[in-house]
Design a protein around this motif. Sequence first.
Motif, PDB file in Angstrom:
ATOM      1  N   VAL A  67      13.470 -20.203  18.055  1.00  0.00           N
ATOM      2  CA  VAL A  67      12.975 -19.534  19.255  1.00  0.00           C
ATOM      3  C   VAL A  67      14.124 -19.388  20.245  1.00  0.00           C
ATOM      4  N   LEU A  68      14.427 -18.148  20.643  1.00  0.00           N
ATOM      5  CA  LEU A  68      15.437 -17.859  21.651  1.00  0.00           C
ATOM      6  C   LEU A  68      14.721 -17.454  22.932  1.00  0.00           C
ATOM      7  N   PHE A  69      15.096 -18.084  24.058  1.00  0.00           N
ATOM      8  CA  PHE A  69      14.387 -17.833  25.315  1.00  0.00           C
ATOM      9  C   PHE A  69      14.446 -16.359  25.706  1.00  0.00           C
ATOM     10  N   ASN A  70      15.586 -15.698  25.482  1.00  0.00           N
ATOM     11  CA  ASN A  70      15.666 -14.273  25.819  1.00  0.00           C
ATOM     12  C   ASN A  70      14.660 -13.447  25.040  1.00  0.00           C
ATOM     13  N   ASP A 273      24.234 -26.120  25.005  1.00  0.00           N
ATOM     14  CA  ASP A 273      24.360 -24.663  24.883  1.00  0.00           C
ATOM     15  C   ASP A 273      23.686 -24.203  23.590  1.00  0.00           C
ATOM     16  N   ALA A 274      22.607 -24.903  23.221  1.00  0.00           N
ATOM     17  CA  ALA A 274      21.947 -24.629  21.947  1.00  0.00           C
ATOM     18  C   ALA A 274      21.227 -23.283  21.971  1.00  0.00           C
ATOM     19  N   VAL A 275      21.366 -22.559  20.890  1.00  0.00           N
ATOM     20  CA  VAL A 275      20.559 -21.361  20.673  1.00  0.00           C
ATOM     21  C   VAL A 275      19.468 -21.719  19.668  1.00  0.00           C
ATOM     22  N   HIS A 276      18.771 -20.720  19.159  1.00  0.00           N
ATOM     23  CA  HIS A 276      17.644 -20.989  18.266  1.00  0.00           C
ATOM     24  C   HIS A 276      18.069 -21.540  16.919  1.00  0.00           C
ATOM     25  N   GLU A 284      21.432 -17.705   8.915  1.00  0.00           N
ATOM     26  CA  GLU A 284      21.623 -16.442   9.627  1.00  0.00           C
ATOM     27  C   GLU A 284      20.407 -16.201  10.508  1.00  0.00           C
ATOM     28  N   LEU A 285      20.660 -15.802  11.762  1.00  0.00           N
ATOM     29  CA  LEU A 285      19.571 -15.526  12.693  1.00  0.00           C
ATOM     30  C   LEU A 285      19.912 -14.292  13.510  1.00  0.00           C
ATOM     31  N   GLU A 286      18.884 -13.612  13.964  1.00  0.00           N
ATOM     32  CA  GLU A 286      19.089 -12.477  14.853  1.00  0.00           C
ATOM     33  C   GLU A 286      19.300 -12.991  16.272  1.00  0.00           C
ATOM     34  N   PHE A 287      20.297 -12.422  16.946  1.00  0.00           N
ATOM     35  CA  PHE A 287      20.638 -12.855  18.300  1.00  0.00           C
ATOM     36  C   PHE A 287      20.935 -11.625  19.144  1.00  0.00           C
ATOM     37  N   LEU A 288      19.931 -11.190  19.904  1.00  0.00           N
ATOM     38  CA  LEU A 288      20.100 -10.098  20.862  1.00  0.00           C
ATOM     39  C   LEU A 288      20.755  -8.877  20.231  1.00  0.00           C
ATOM     40  N   GLY A 289      20.193  -8.460  19.109  1.00  0.00           N
ATOM     41  CA  GLY A 289      20.648  -7.229  18.475  1.00  0.00           C
ATOM     42  C   GLY A 289      21.778  -7.387  17.482  1.00  0.00           C
ATOM     43  N   GLN A 290      22.216  -8.587  17.209  1.00  0.00           N
ATOM     44  CA  GLN A 290      23.244  -8.802  16.197  1.00  0.00           C
ATOM     45  C   GLN A 290      22.893 -10.030  15.377  1.00  0.00           C
TER      46      GLN A 290
END
Length: 397
Positions: A67-70, A273-276, A284-290
Motif C-alpha cells: 500500500v502506497l499512501f499516494n 522512508d519505507a514505500v509499499h 517489482e511494484l508499481e510506483f507512481l506510473g513507473q
Amino acid sequence: MKALCNARVFDGDRMLDRHTVFVDCGRVVSVVPEPSGVDPIADAVDLNGLIIAPGFIDTQVNGGADVLFNDEPSSEGIARIVAAHRRHGTTGLLPTLISDDRAVMERALNAVAEARRAAMPGLLGIHLEGPYLNPKRKGIHREEKIRTPEPDAVTLLSRLGDEATTLVTVAPERVREGFIAELSERGVIVAAGHTAGTYADIRRAQSEGLRGFTHLFNAMTPMTSREPGVVGAALAGENTWCGLIVDGHHVHPATARVAVSAKMRGRIMLVTDAVHAAGSTHRELEFLGQTIYRANGRVTSATGTLAGSDLTMDRAVRNVVDLLALPLEEALRMASLYPAAFLGIDAEYGRIRPGYRADFVALDDDLRVVGTWIDGVADSDAPAAPPARIGVGSGPG
C-alpha cells in the motif's frame, strides 16, 4: 490494571533488569523491580526476560505491505500502512505523501483527519514531503508535480491544526521569505529536504523556525571545505533534528557514524522512508506510473535511483547496533525518544515512566519484534486492518 512482568525494561534512559511495568487506562502507572508481587486485580503478562522498550516512532513512512499512501490516501489505506509497520515495532507514525497534485494532498489531509477523529491507534499525523521542492534534487519525485507554493499554501498545510501533527518538507530556497515562519507559527513542523540550497539559505530558514532535515545526505547539497551546504547546516544546527535512513544503502555506515558523532546528541533520529515494498513479498511494484525494483535491501527505479526503501524500524535499530557500532540503548532512543522530541511529544512518548503513554515494543535477544502495545492494548488484541490490495509482483522477497 495490566502488569507486564519479568522483563528487561529500557525506560528511555537505562536498561532495568527484571522489572514489571504496570499500566492502566493506556498510561504507565509504575515501573518496579522484581520480585514485587503483582496486584491480584492486575492482568499479568510474563515476558520471560524479553526487552520491553518505548514503541518506535517513524516520521517518514510512504507505505507498507503493498500500500502506497499516494495511491490510497484514505483512512483504510492508512490503517493498512500502520498495521504493516506495527508488526515491526512502530507504534506511532506519520504517513508520508510525496509530491502530488493538490487534490491528492487534500484527500490525504482529509483521510488523516478522519482517522484521527476515529482514534486510529498508531497514527500521529501526516508528513507532506513536497511538493514545494527543488527539481534539481528531486530524487524519485515526479518533476511535473513539483511547484512553488500557491497563494493559500499556508492555509492548506495547516488545516489539521491541533487535530494531528503536520510535518512538511520544503526546499527553503524555493519558498518565499516568511513562508516557514508562518507555518511554524501555526504549529506546522517544517523540515528541509530535496533542496539545492546553500548554507546561508538554511540559516535563514532556521531563523524562521526550520526544525529538521529529511533523510540526511540524500537529495541535498553536500558539505565541502568552502561551502558547508545543507549537510553542514544540518550537522551544525543545535536546534534541529536529522532523519537518518540506516539501511546501508542510502548512507554509508562510515558516513552515518561521522554524522552521529558530529551532531548534538539526541538530534539524529531513525526514519525508514519505507514505500509499499516494506513488508511486501514482491520484487517489482508499481510506483507512481513507473516500476520499481526491490533487491538486496535496495528499492530503485529502472535507472537506479533510490525509490524510498523496504526498511522497517526494527531492522534500522539492528543496523545501528551492527553497522554503526552504537550501544543498543542509543539505537532505541534514536527510534523512539528522539523522534518524539522532534515532534514535540516527548512528554508523553519515548519513555516508560509513570504518566507516559503505554506504547511499547517487546524484543528478543536478537532484537526481533515479539509484540507491541499501543495505549496498553497488545497487538494480539487489536482489530485487524483491512486486507491489502496486492500490486504487481514477481515472486517472494
